[in-house]
Write a protein that holds these residues in place. Structure first.
Motif, PDB file in Angstrom:
ATOM      1  N   THR A   5       1.672   2.718   5.924  1.00  0.00           N
ATOM      2  CA  THR A   5       1.893   3.882   5.066  1.00  0.00           C
ATOM      3  C   THR A   5       2.664   3.488   3.812  1.00  0.00           C
ATOM      4  O   THR A   5       2.252   3.809   2.697  1.00  0.00           O
ATOM      5  N   SER A   6       3.771   2.791   3.985  1.00  0.00           N
ATOM      6  CA  SER A   6       4.594   2.428   2.827  1.00  0.00           C
ATOM      7  C   SER A   6       3.877   1.434   1.918  1.00  0.00           C
ATOM      8  O   SER A   6       4.026   1.486   0.698  1.00  0.00           O
ATOM      9  N   ARG A   7       3.087   0.545   2.493  1.00  0.00           N
ATOM     10  CA  ARG A   7       2.336  -0.404   1.665  1.00  0.00           C
ATOM     11  C   ARG A   7       1.250   0.298   0.860  1.00  0.00           C
ATOM     12  O   ARG A   7       1.028  -0.032  -0.307  1.00  0.00           O
ATOM     13  N   ILE A   8       0.582   1.267   1.466  1.00  0.00           N
ATOM     14  CA  ILE A   8      -0.426   2.048   0.746  1.00  0.00           C
ATOM     15  C   ILE A   8       0.241   2.771  -0.423  1.00  0.00           C
ATOM     16  O   ILE A   8      -0.241   2.719  -1.557  1.00  0.00           O
ATOM     17  N   LEU A  64      -8.296  -2.284  -3.527  1.00  0.00           N
ATOM     18  CA  LEU A  64      -6.849  -2.447  -3.591  1.00  0.00           C
ATOM     19  C   LEU A  64      -6.234  -2.540  -2.190  1.00  0.00           C
ATOM     20  O   LEU A  64      -5.274  -3.272  -1.963  1.00  0.00           O
ATOM     21  N   LEU A  65      -6.820  -1.806  -1.244  1.00  0.00           N
ATOM     22  CA  LEU A  65      -6.268  -1.751   0.117  1.00  0.00           C
ATOM     23  C   LEU A  65      -7.018  -2.649   1.100  1.00  0.00           C
ATOM     24  O   LEU A  65      -6.926  -2.463   2.315  1.00  0.00           O
ATOM     25  N   ALA A  66      -7.710  -3.649   0.596  1.00  0.00           N
ATOM     26  CA  ALA A  66      -8.508  -4.540   1.445  1.00  0.00           C
ATOM     27  C   ALA A  66      -7.671  -5.186   2.552  1.00  0.00           C
ATOM     28  O   ALA A  66      -8.117  -5.287   3.700  1.00  0.00           O
ATOM     29  N   GLN A  67      -6.463  -5.614   2.221  1.00  0.00           N
ATOM     30  CA  GLN A  67      -5.604  -6.263   3.221  1.00  0.00           C
ATOM     31  C   GLN A  67      -5.219  -5.287   4.333  1.00  0.00           C
ATOM     32  O   GLN A  67      -5.189  -5.651   5.503  1.00  0.00           O
ATOM     33  N   GLU A  68      -4.946  -4.048   3.962  1.00  0.00           N
ATOM     34  CA  GLU A  68      -4.582  -3.042   4.975  1.00  0.00           C
ATOM     35  C   GLU A  68      -5.750  -2.775   5.916  1.00  0.00           C
ATOM     36  O   GLU A  68      -5.555  -2.577   7.123  1.00  0.00           O
ATOM     37  N   PHE A  69      -6.974  -2.804   5.409  1.00  0.00           N
ATOM     38  CA  PHE A  69      -8.144  -2.641   6.275  1.00  0.00           C
ATOM     39  C   PHE A  69      -8.258  -3.819   7.237  1.00  0.00           C
ATOM     40  O   PHE A  69      -8.621  -3.629   8.399  1.00  0.00           O
ATOM     41  N   LYS A  70      -7.935  -5.000   6.793  1.00  0.00           N
ATOM     42  CA  LYS A  70      -7.962  -6.174   7.672  1.00  0.00           C
ATOM     43  C   LYS A  70      -6.908  -6.077   8.761  1.00  0.00           C
ATOM     44  O   LYS A  70      -7.052  -6.667   9.826  1.00  0.00           O
ATOM     45  N   GLU A  71      -5.823  -5.323   8.488  1.00  0.00           N
ATOM     46  CA  GLU A  71      -4.697  -5.245   9.416  1.00  0.00           C
ATOM     47  C   GLU A  71      -4.668  -3.967  10.237  1.00  0.00           C
ATOM     48  O   GLU A  71      -3.644  -3.633  10.818  1.00  0.00           O
ATOM     49  N   GLY A  72      -5.767  -3.227  10.277  1.00  0.00           N
ATOM     50  CA  GLY A  72      -5.821  -2.088  11.180  1.00  0.00           C
ATOM     51  C   GLY A  72      -6.142  -0.749  10.568  1.00  0.00           C
ATOM     52  O   GLY A  72      -6.423   0.205  11.298  1.00  0.00           O
ATOM     53  N   LEU A  73      -6.078  -0.621   9.246  1.00  0.00           N
ATOM     54  CA  LEU A  73      -6.498   0.630   8.615  1.00  0.00           C
ATOM     55  C   LEU A  73      -7.969   0.824   8.920  1.00  0.00           C
ATOM     56  O   LEU A  73      -8.781  -0.067   8.698  1.00  0.00           O
TER      57      LEU A  73
END
Length: 108
Positions: A5-8, A64-73
């Protein structure tokens, strides 16, 4: 480690300089463990979206949020508007639909 959440929020603020931003964790509405960060709704109002079609806005945010998708988003509902569009919508954002595993959806 920072929450998804905070990273997004941080990435969206830095890249879009929004007039308004709300990141809502809707994971609780799905069949996932408590405290999970997998399903989100984002309401972002930024004039950076001027002269961009909706799909371009969404692609830019997803990239922009590609890394968050890799980590569970897992899922992201986007409401990405300019300030003028937001005013024309009269601040009316549709509620997210329920997951089929949501007890409220199943009327349990």
């Amino acid at each position: 480690m920072h929450s998804i959440t905070s990273r997004i929020e941080k990435k969206l603020k830095e890249n879009f300089k929004p007039i308004y931003l709300k990141v809502i964790n809707e994971s609780f509405r799905h069949n996932v463990p408590a405290e999970t960060e997998t399903h989100f709704k984002v309401i972002i109002i930024s004039d950076k979206f001027s002269n961009q079609i909706l799909i371009s806005r969404h692609r830019e945010i997803y990239n922009l949020l590609a890394q968050e998708f890799k980590e569970g988003l897992h899922a992201l509902v986007l409401h990405a508007h300019t300030q003028k569009e937001w005013k024309n919508l009269q601040y009316n954002i549709i509620n997210s639909s329920s997951c089929h595993n949501d007890k409220n959806y199943l009327n349990l």
